[in-house]
Design a protein around this motif. Structure first.
Motif, PDB file in Angstrom:
ATOM      1  N   HIS A 109       0.853  -1.193   0.000  1.00 51.79           N
ATOM      2  CA  HIS A 109       0.000   0.000   0.000  1.00 51.79           C
ATOM      3  C   HIS A 109       0.892   1.248   0.000  1.00 51.79           C
ATOM      4  CE1 HIS A 109       0.571   0.950   4.377  1.00 51.79           C
ATOM      5  NE2 HIS A 109       0.853  -0.346   4.417  1.00 51.79           N
ATOM      6  N   CYS A 110       0.432   2.284  -0.749  1.00 53.87           N
ATOM      7  CA  CYS A 110       1.168   3.548  -0.878  1.00 53.87           C
ATOM      8  C   CYS A 110       0.245   4.642  -0.372  1.00 53.87           C
ATOM      9  CB  CYS A 110       1.569   3.790  -2.325  1.00 53.87           C
ATOM     10  SG  CYS A 110       2.601   2.476  -3.050  1.00 53.87           S
ATOM     11  N   ASP A 111       0.273   4.858   0.949  1.00 56.15           N
ATOM     12  CA  ASP A 111      -0.676   5.791   1.552  1.00 56.15           C
ATOM     13  C   ASP A 111      -0.142   7.211   1.641  1.00 56.15           C
ATOM     14  OD1 ASP A 111       1.278   5.160   3.334  1.00 56.15           O
ATOM     15  OD2 ASP A 111      -0.057   4.603   4.977  1.00 56.15           O
ATOM     16  N   SER A 112       1.080   7.444   1.154  1.00 54.43           N
ATOM     17  CA  SER A 112       1.653   8.797   1.145  1.00 54.43           C
ATOM     18  C   SER A 112       1.725   9.297  -0.291  1.00 54.43           C
ATOM     19  CB  SER A 112       3.063   8.786   1.756  1.00 54.43           C
ATOM     20  OG  SER A 112       3.735  10.011   1.515  1.00 54.43           O
ATOM     21  N   ALA A 113       1.628  10.621  -0.457  1.00 53.08           N
ATOM     22  CA  ALA A 113       1.720  11.212  -1.802  1.00 53.08           C
ATOM     23  C   ALA A 113       3.142  11.154  -2.350  1.00 53.08           C
ATOM     24  CB  ALA A 113       1.233  12.656  -1.774  1.00 53.08           C
ATOM     25  N   THR A 114       4.117  10.828  -1.479  1.00 55.52           N
ATOM     26  CA  THR A 114       5.521  10.785  -1.911  1.00 55.52           C
ATOM     27  C   THR A 114       6.161   9.447  -1.542  1.00 55.52           C
ATOM     28  OG1 THR A 114       6.208  11.876   0.153  1.00 55.52           O
ATOM     29  CG2 THR A 114       5.790  13.296  -1.760  1.00 55.52           C
ATOM     30  N   THR A 115       5.429   8.380  -1.720  1.00 58.01           N
ATOM     31  CA  THR A 115       5.958   7.055  -1.383  1.00 58.01           C
ATOM     32  C   THR A 115       7.100   6.686  -2.326  1.00 58.01           C
ATOM     33  OG1 THR A 115       3.794   6.334  -0.562  1.00 58.01           O
ATOM     34  CG2 THR A 115       5.397   4.605  -1.138  1.00 58.01           C
ATOM     35  N   THR A 116       8.191   6.239  -1.742  1.00 58.38           N
ATOM     36  CA  THR A 116       9.317   5.790  -2.560  1.00 58.38           C
ATOM     37  C   THR A 116       9.195   4.300  -2.807  1.00 58.38           C
ATOM     38  OG1 THR A 116      10.790   5.221  -0.729  1.00 58.38           O
ATOM     39  CG2 THR A 116      10.749   7.539  -1.417  1.00 58.38           C
ATOM     40  N   THR A 117       9.849   3.840  -3.851  1.00 58.58           N
ATOM     41  CA  THR A 117       9.815   2.412  -4.168  1.00 58.58           C
ATOM     42  C   THR A 117      10.408   1.592  -3.030  1.00 58.58           C
ATOM     43  OG1 THR A 117       9.990   2.914  -6.517  1.00 58.58           O
ATOM     44  CG2 THR A 117      10.556   0.675  -5.835  1.00 58.58           C
ATOM     45  N   THR A 118      11.470   2.097  -2.432  1.00 62.44           N
ATOM     46  CA  THR A 118      12.117   1.382  -1.323  1.00 62.44           C
ATOM     47  C   THR A 118      11.191   1.267  -0.129  1.00 62.44           C
ATOM     48  OG1 THR A 118      14.316   2.128  -2.020  1.00 62.44           O
ATOM     49  CG2 THR A 118      14.073   1.394   0.258  1.00 62.44           C
ATOM     50  N   VAL A 119      10.563   2.388   0.239  1.00 62.26           N
ATOM     51  CA  VAL A 119       9.634   2.368   1.379  1.00 62.26           C
ATOM     52  C   VAL A 119       8.484   1.417   1.107  1.00 62.26           C
ATOM     53  CG1 VAL A 119       7.922   3.742   2.632  1.00 62.26           C
ATOM     54  CG2 VAL A 119      10.225   4.656   2.241  1.00 62.26           C
ATOM     55  N   MET A 120       7.955   1.436  -0.136  1.00 61.31           N
ATOM     56  CA  MET A 120       6.837   0.539  -0.458  1.00 61.31           C
ATOM     57  C   MET A 120       7.212  -0.921  -0.240  1.00 61.31           C
ATOM     58  SD  MET A 120       4.997  -0.114  -4.151  1.00 61.31           S
ATOM     59  CE  MET A 120       6.485  -0.971  -4.740  1.00 61.31           C
ATOM     60  N   THR A 121       8.347  -1.321  -0.758  1.00 60.60           N
ATOM     61  CA  THR A 121       8.724  -2.742  -0.718  1.00 60.60           C
ATOM     62  C   THR A 121       9.190  -3.187   0.660  1.00 60.60           C
ATOM     63  OG1 THR A 121      10.940  -2.163  -1.495  1.00 60.60           O
ATOM     64  CG2 THR A 121       9.318  -2.793  -3.149  1.00 60.60           C
ATOM     65  N   VAL A 122       9.674  -2.232   1.479  1.00 61.62           N
ATOM     66  CA  VAL A 122      10.229  -2.624   2.785  1.00 61.62           C
ATOM     67  C   VAL A 122       9.207  -2.464   3.904  1.00 61.62           C
ATOM     68  CG1 VAL A 122      12.003  -2.059   4.509  1.00 61.62           C
ATOM     69  CG2 VAL A 122      12.591  -2.072   2.083  1.00 61.62           C
ATOM     70  N   THR A 123       8.420  -1.424   3.875  1.00 61.46           N
ATOM     71  CA  THR A 123       7.570  -1.134   5.026  1.00 61.46           C
ATOM     72  C   THR A 123       6.092  -1.065   4.714  1.00 61.46           C
ATOM     73  OG1 THR A 123       7.677   1.274   4.751  1.00 61.46           O
ATOM     74  CG2 THR A 123       9.449   0.239   6.003  1.00 61.46           C
ATOM     75  N   LYS A 124       5.727  -1.201   3.439  1.00 59.00           N
ATOM     76  CA  LYS A 124       4.326  -1.017   3.086  1.00 59.00           C
ATOM     77  C   LYS A 124       3.633  -2.306   2.610  1.00 59.00           C
ATOM     78  CE  LYS A 124       4.339   3.452   3.915  1.00 59.00           C
ATOM     79  NZ  LYS A 124       3.504   4.059   4.978  1.00 59.00           N
ATOM     80  N   ARG A 125       4.163  -3.449   3.025  1.00 59.71           N
ATOM     81  CA  ARG A 125       3.508  -4.706   2.640  1.00 59.71           C
ATOM     82  C   ARG A 125       2.196  -4.828   3.431  1.00 59.71           C
ATOM     83  NH1 ARG A 125       5.097  -9.349   0.252  1.00 59.71           N
ATOM     84  NH2 ARG A 125       7.267  -8.627   0.179  1.00 59.71           N
ATOM     85  N   CYS A 126       1.146  -5.259   2.749  1.00 59.39           N
ATOM     86  CA  CYS A 126      -0.146  -5.413   3.397  1.00 59.39           C
ATOM     87  C   CYS A 126      -0.097  -6.594   4.403  1.00 59.39           C
ATOM     88  CB  CYS A 126      -1.240  -5.703   2.355  1.00 59.39           C
ATOM     89  SG  CYS A 126      -1.549  -4.300   1.256  1.00 59.39           S
ATOM     90  N   VAL A 127      -0.767  -6.431   5.548  1.00 59.87           N
ATOM     91  CA  VAL A 127      -0.810  -7.469   6.564  1.00 59.87           C
ATOM     92  C   VAL A 127      -1.811  -8.547   6.121  1.00 59.87           C
ATOM     93  CG1 VAL A 127      -1.329  -7.975   8.967  1.00 59.87           C
ATOM     94  CG2 VAL A 127      -0.264  -5.786   8.329  1.00 59.87           C
ATOM     95  N   ALA A 128      -1.487  -9.795   6.366  1.00 64.43           N
ATOM     96  CA  ALA A 128      -2.367 -10.905   5.971  1.00 64.43           C
ATOM     97  C   ALA A 128      -3.710 -10.746   6.658  1.00 64.43           C
ATOM     98  CB  ALA A 128      -1.720 -12.239   6.345  1.00 64.43           C
ATOM     99  N   GLY A 129      -4.770 -11.005   5.909  1.00 68.63           N
ATOM    100  CA  GLY A 129      -6.120 -10.944   6.457  1.00 68.63           C
ATOM    101  C   GLY A 129      -6.759  -9.621   6.221  1.00 68.63           C
TER     102      GLY A 129
END
Length: 268
Positions: free
Chosen positions: A248-268
């Motif tokens: 998920h990219c909930d910021s208007a300035t999400t970086t690719t690194t932040v997305m792949t490292v900290t923005k993975r959706c939680v199961a369920g």
């Protein structure tokens, strides 16, 4: 021998006598005695004579265009006489000058200056944006695009990085506008757009800044554009990518690194 007869003597230089005279008289100004000292002749053009003298050549730098005069006249500024017994002065040719009277030659204009006509007392400075690269110039040449005239007007200089000259004959270069640049090796006739993935928000710059992650920069960008919620980008992106599935990219300035490292959706 006859008693009482006296010997006749030749009058000395500059004097004459007519038959029956017992004294010699001075020739008037501008004249000299003839060969047998029985009269006076006018000095020819290019010569002069003081009273009681003989005709003498005008010195270089001077002239006499009339007969029978007692002096030679100096050439006026802008003219010269390089020969003895001159009957007139010669105008300085284009590209040359004489600043003072009685000149024996004309001087060449220095680089950066010119004369476009004859008979000149001084040389003119080339106007802004034009140069005279050599001595004795008759005209000034405009600087070509990408260059400007030096203060000395004797050469054209390349525009500095960050500047350009898009017309001939400029005496200064213009600053590149925002979103554009020129560097040391660029064609300085125009500024180049910033490449895709870069931007420039200031004028007169020689390079562009890499677009930061979380933003996008098209060619010629003057500022980075936010990706917006639901999108991401890495450094130097032209466009932003849609947030990948499972992230998920909930910021208007999400970086690719932040997305792949900290923005993975939680199961369920």
């Amino acid at each position: 021998d006859q008693v009482g007869m006296e010997e006749c003597l030749m009058c000395r230089e500059g004097k004459y006598s007519i038959a029956g005279q017992n004294v010699c008289e001075s020739c008037p100004v501008g004249h000299e005695p003839n060969a047998d000292r029985t009269g006076c002749n006018k000095c020819p053009k290019g010569y002069y004579a003081e009273q009681g003298s003989v005709c003498k050549e005008c010195q270089v730098g001077k002239f006499q265009r009339s007969e029978g005069l007692g002096e030679c006249y100096p050439c006026t500024a802008g003219k010269y006489a390089d020969q003895m017994n001159s009957t007139d002065c010669t105008p300085c040719e284009e590209g040359k000058f004489s600043a003072s009277a009685a000149a024996t030659k004309c001087d060449s204009c220095n680089p950066g200056k010119f004369t476009a006509s004859t008979d000149q007392k001084f040389c003119d400075i080339c106007e802004d944006g034009k140069i005279a690269a050599s001595e004795g110039s008759r005209i000034c040449e405009p600087c070509s695009v990408g260059k400007y005239s030096a203060a000395t007007r004797d050469k054209c200089l390349d525009c500095e990085p960050g500047k350009f000259a898009n017309v001939n004959g400029q005496n200064q270069c213009n600053r590149c506008t925002v979103g554009k640049y020129t560097n040391a090796t660029s064609d300085k006739s125009a500024c180049a757009l910033c490449d895709v993935g870069k931007f420039q928000s200031e004028t007169g710059k020689q390079n562009c800044t890499v677009c930061p992650a979380g933003f996008a920069c098209i060619a010629g960008s003057i500022a980075p554009s936010q990706c917006g919620v639901g999108f991401h980008s890495a450094d130097g992106a032209e466009t932003c990518g849609t947030c990948q599935a499972g992230f998920h990219c909930d910021s208007a300035t999400t970086t690719t690194t932040v997305m792949t490292v900290t923005k993975r959706c939680v199961a369920g």
